[in-house]
Scaffold this motif. Structure first.
Motif, PDB file in Angstrom:
ATOM      1  N   LEU A 179       0.834  -1.210   0.000  1.00 26.06           N
ATOM      2  CA  LEU A 179       0.000   0.000   0.000  1.00 26.06           C
ATOM      3  C   LEU A 179       0.866   1.256   0.000  1.00 26.06           C
ATOM      4  O   LEU A 179       0.600   2.217  -0.719  1.00 26.06           O
ATOM      5  CB  LEU A 179      -0.895   0.018   1.244  1.00 26.06           C
ATOM      6  CG  LEU A 179      -2.057  -0.963   1.251  1.00 26.06           C
ATOM      7  CD1 LEU A 179      -2.806  -0.880   2.574  1.00 26.06           C
ATOM      8  CD2 LEU A 179      -2.999  -0.666   0.095  1.00 26.06           C
ATOM      9  N   THR A 180       1.926   1.237   0.819  1.00 24.42           N
ATOM     10  CA  THR A 180       2.806   2.403   0.884  1.00 24.42           C
ATOM     11  C   THR A 180       3.483   2.638  -0.465  1.00 24.42           C
ATOM     12  O   THR A 180       3.615   3.780  -0.922  1.00 24.42           O
ATOM     13  CB  THR A 180       3.861   2.208   1.998  1.00 24.42           C
ATOM     14  OG1 THR A 180       3.185   2.228   3.254  1.00 24.42           O
ATOM     15  CG2 THR A 180       4.901   3.304   1.972  1.00 24.42           C
ATOM     16  N   LEU A 181       3.886   1.548  -1.115  1.00 22.77           N
ATOM     17  CA  LEU A 181       4.601   1.705  -2.386  1.00 22.77           C
ATOM     18  C   LEU A 181       3.714   2.271  -3.503  1.00 22.77           C
ATOM     19  O   LEU A 181       4.213   2.741  -4.518  1.00 22.77           O
ATOM     20  CB  LEU A 181       5.243   0.371  -2.799  1.00 22.77           C
ATOM     21  CG  LEU A 181       6.450  -0.025  -1.926  1.00 22.77           C
ATOM     22  CD1 LEU A 181       6.939  -1.415  -2.266  1.00 22.77           C
ATOM     23  CD2 LEU A 181       7.584   0.999  -2.050  1.00 22.77           C
ATOM     24  N   GLN A 182       2.390   2.256  -3.268  1.00 22.34           N
ATOM     25  CA  GLN A 182       1.516   2.940  -4.236  1.00 22.34           C
ATOM     26  C   GLN A 182       1.777   4.435  -4.250  1.00 22.34           C
ATOM     27  O   GLN A 182       1.365   5.143  -5.158  1.00 22.34           O
ATOM     28  CB  GLN A 182       0.045   2.681  -3.888  1.00 22.34           C
ATOM     29  CG  GLN A 182      -0.368   1.245  -4.119  1.00 22.34           C
ATOM     30  CD  GLN A 182      -1.805   0.987  -3.658  1.00 22.34           C
ATOM     31  OE1 GLN A 182      -2.493   1.879  -3.161  1.00 22.34           O
ATOM     32  NE2 GLN A 182      -2.246  -0.243  -3.830  1.00 22.34           N
ATOM     33  N   HIS A 183       2.472   4.920  -3.203  1.00 20.51           N
ATOM     34  CA  HIS A 183       2.777   6.354  -3.126  1.00 20.51           C
ATOM     35  C   HIS A 183       4.197   6.660  -3.586  1.00 20.51           C
ATOM     36  O   HIS A 183       4.780   7.661  -3.189  1.00 20.51           O
ATOM     37  CB  HIS A 183       2.568   6.860  -1.702  1.00 20.51           C
ATOM     38  CG  HIS A 183       1.154   6.731  -1.237  1.00 20.51           C
ATOM     39  ND1 HIS A 183       0.158   7.588  -1.649  1.00 20.51           N
ATOM     40  CD2 HIS A 183       0.557   5.815  -0.440  1.00 20.51           C
ATOM     41  CE1 HIS A 183      -0.993   7.213  -1.098  1.00 20.51           C
ATOM     42  NE2 HIS A 183      -0.771   6.143  -0.368  1.00 20.51           N
ATOM     43  N   GLU A 184       4.743   5.804  -4.420  1.00 22.70           N
ATOM     44  CA  GLU A 184       6.125   5.950  -4.877  1.00 22.70           C
ATOM     45  C   GLU A 184       6.411   7.372  -5.383  1.00 22.70           C
ATOM     46  O   GLU A 184       7.436   7.968  -5.038  1.00 22.70           O
ATOM     47  CB  GLU A 184       6.414   4.914  -5.976  1.00 22.70           C
ATOM     48  CG  GLU A 184       7.757   5.041  -6.662  1.00 22.70           C
ATOM     49  CD  GLU A 184       8.952   4.977  -5.703  1.00 22.70           C
ATOM     50  OE1 GLU A 184       8.898   4.187  -4.737  1.00 22.70           O
ATOM     51  OE2 GLU A 184       9.938   5.714  -5.914  1.00 22.70           O
TER      52      GLU A 184
END
Ligand code: SF4
Lengths: 206, 475
Positions: A179-184
């Motif tokens: 989920l966090t990596l969707q905010h790359e």
């Protein structure tokens, strides 16, 4: 992570306040480098005497609670050390739910990452569940995360609260790194604005 | 760097928080950027394994700093580690740091030490940062005005992979400490006094800001002691606004900013203090002058009284659960209600841990020990927080004072704070300890821990029992 939707199981009452993570999993078992196999060391100093024999008076050793999967305890459960090993030990032993009047912050976070549900109930409800699980052999509860309800089919029913996002992650067993990596893009933009300090570049030299 | 403008007044915590929000997705926790991730051998192996399993890497190796502290022996370096499982854990960290390019202050490094000691002493910990570590006493770094908190191993993996952490915004609590601490009353006593008052869950869900004249007067070492114990009150983080004392401490440290960078950094740090009129969810007032040296009598840090008081009577507890907890604690501790604290004899003394192992702590203990001798019934141990502190103490001759008085002088590490290495209590042994947790079995199965300040610990070692440091005859 294992999703959590609904669980029915036997309740074991710990009937203690301020249960700290040093009790849940003593330090001598933190040297393992795996995530598994901690269950046998759960509450070690309470379950076993100095010579490694099971103690007679600790409730988890009572045969009627052998299959328990729901632990109920007093306020401030999981205080102290941040060791996630405490959650791994509870889960590995077979617990799916811990009910208490309050939880320490880091413990609650760690539980969330491992599909162990922490349920906060009021003092009277915890006292009543504790009483019933002592008096009624094989006493069971059903915890439903979809409806946010706890029920024993014997007239006890209670609602509990959980923030919507945590609930969503638990219900779906979501990997929150993903989920966090969707905010790359946002992370990269932040890093472009705040580069690593020059002085830190020398650190690898030792 | 800092955001200014006509916003409503903000607290120190809110300023640091706001400056690190990478994304605030609707209906989810905010995503915080993490400036510094400290890593040690015990809570990291499973996190590195997780990275390997999912094919991820360490996103920012230079914002990640590792050391070994928790399970290493404090006997002379260079001897092999007798405990094979501990050795394996240390090797795992060495291998992981090498594989992922993470800087490591290893066993043989001149900079090795307890993770919360070396961050500040190397100038890696700076004001205004977000700092995490798989260790609950990460709150220590809040002394610099950084938002620093402990995380579990899954979160360690999360930060390694993304350098970010989704976080629910905590509530804010100001602990305002006015007046002046009396001679012999230290930051440790302040911390114990606060926990005794609000309880071990008194600040659960909150971030604490310590403020007031008594806090301003504290050295950085003392501020670290105070912030370190925030977690013992349930708060994941405890902060103190940076000021001249902070800048003086940081200036010139090995990895601190220099020249123009330093000027800019200080200018920014000066903007971090809570604005006048900033609102806290809860405010607690403490009068420093009313505090005494404290000694814990039970099995959590909130079970504490002044040294000149007695172990409490069971009927003094209003709540049934608390009364039962006290009864169990006293049984475990082998104490009777009503016993004067000064009548309690000790077998062991431990001066060390991330709470009280810094140079100032060692100086304070040495002042008490000077020209005295450890009671023949007591075994006492001094474990400096880092190799740098050990060197500094030896340069000042503190080790001579301790050794002459009959204290053991050890290599740096966590040691008997949690007894993962061979430094442990035997069942029934009673210890005056400068560490932070007196939980059952914390220092060894059946061991009985009493938390005190370094001066009080040294005095107990010499007297053989607890004694009021305010009456001590210094030599
Ligand atoms: S000294 Fe004790 S409290 Fe501090 S990091 Fe080490 S084990 Fe944890």
């Amino acid at each position: 992570m294992q999703p959590f939707r609904k669980h029915t199981g036997v309740v074991v009452p710990l009937d203690k306040v301020n249960v700290d993570t040093d009790q849940i999993i003593p330090k001598q078992f933190l040297k393992r480098i795996e995530r598994t196999g901690f269950g046998e060391f759960l509450f070690y100093d309470w379950r076993f005497s100095g010579d490694g024999k099971k103690t007679g008076d600790f409730i988890l050793n009572a045969p009627r609670y052998a299959k328990a999967s729901i632990l109920v305890a007093g306020k401030n459960f999981g205080c102290g050390s941040s060791r996630e090993h405490a959650v791994w030990a509870l889960a590995d032993y077979g617990f799916r739910v811990v009910i208490a009047t309050s939880f320490a912050d880091i413990f609650a976070n760690n539980s969330l990452k491992n599909g162990l549900l922490t349920v906060r109930l009021g003092e009277e409800q915890v006292a009543e569940i504790t009483r019933r699980s002592k008096e009624i052999e094989g006493y069971q509860l059903t915890i439903d995360l979809e409806t946010l309800r706890v029920e024993d089919g014997r007239g006890l029913a209670a609602a509990f609260a959980m923030d919507e996002f945590s609930r969503h992650c638990l219900l779906n067993g979501l990997d929150d790194i993903g989920l966090t990596l969707q905010h790359e893009a946002e992370i990269a933009a932040y890093e472009a604005k705040h580069p690593v300090r020059g002085a830190m570049k020398a650190i690898l030299a030792g | 760097m800092g955001e200014t403008g006509n916003m409503s007044p903000r607290t120190l915590f809110e300023k640091v928080w706001d400056a690190h929000v990478v994304a605030a997705p609707e209906g989810q926790s905010a995503l915080l950027y993490i400036d510094l991730h400290l890593v040690h051998e015990v809570t990291s192996p499973q996190a590195f394994d997780g990275l390997r399993v999912s094919g991820r890497t360490v996103r920012q190796p230079l914002r990640t700093v590792a050391t070994v502290d928790h399970n290493i022996p404090t006997t002379p370096r260079g001897l092999p580690i007798a405990d094979a499982i501990a050795a394996k854990q240390i090797e795992a960290l060495q291998k992981n740091c090498q594989e992922f390019g993470v800087p490591l202050f290893d066993m043989d490094s001149a900079e090795q030490g307890i993770v919360h000691v070396i961050g500040p002493e190397l100038g890696i910990t700076l004001p205004g940062m977000t700092i995490v570590c798989g260790d609950s006493h990460t709150s220590t770094h809040g002394a610099f005005g950084s938002l620093a908190f402990g995380i579990g191993t899954s979160e360690v993996e999360h930060v390694l992979a993304t350098q970010c952490l989704p976080q629910k915004k905590p509530k804010t609590m100001q602990i305002h400490i006015s007046g002046k601490l009396a001679e012999g009353v230290t930051a440790k006593d302040l911390a114990l006094g606060i926990i005794g008052r609000i309880g071990t869950d008194g600040a659960t869900g909150y971030v604490i800001e310590y403020a007031g004249d008594a806090v301003r007067a504290l050295s950085m070492e003392a501020r670290m002691t105070l912030c370190n114990m925030s977690i013992e009150a349930g708060a994941r983080a405890g902060l103190i606004a940076p000021d001249e004392t902070t800048f003086e401490y940081v200036r010139g440290r090995r990895f601190a900013p220099e020249g123009k960078d330093w000027e800019e950094a200080v200018a920014y740090w000066r903007t971090l203090a809570s604005d006048p009129g900033a609102r806290f969810d809860r405010v607690i007032e403490i009068d420093a002058a009313a505090l005494a040296p404290f000694v814990t009598w039970g099995t959590n840090p909130g079970m504490v009284v002044a040294v000149n008081a007695r172990v409490p009577e069971l009927k003094s507890f209003a709540q049934e659960a608390d009364r039962r907890a006290a009864e169990q604690a006293l049984a475990y501790m082998g104490l009777d209600p009503g016993t004067p604290i000064e009548a309690i004899a000790v077998d062991r003394v431990f001066i060390g841990s991330c709470t009280n192992s810094r140079i100032e702590d060692l100086r304070a203990a040495a002042r008490v020990a000077k020209g005295q001798h450890v009671n023949p019934k007591v075994r006492a141990m001094v474990v400096p927080g880092s190799q740098a502190i050990k060197r500094a103490a030896e340069q000042e001759g503190l080790h001579r004072i301790f050794l002459d008085a009959g204290f053991e002088w050890r290599e740096s590490g966590c040691s008997m704070c949690l007894g993962m290495n061979p430094d442990i209590l035997q069942p029934g042994e009673r210890c005056a300890s400068t560490s932070n947790r007196n939980f059952e079995g914390r220092q060894g199965r059946g061991g009985r821990t009493h938390l005190v300040s370094p001066m009080m610990a040294a005095a107990a070692a010499i007297a053989g029992h607890f004694t009021d440091i305010r009456d001590w005859r210094f030599q």
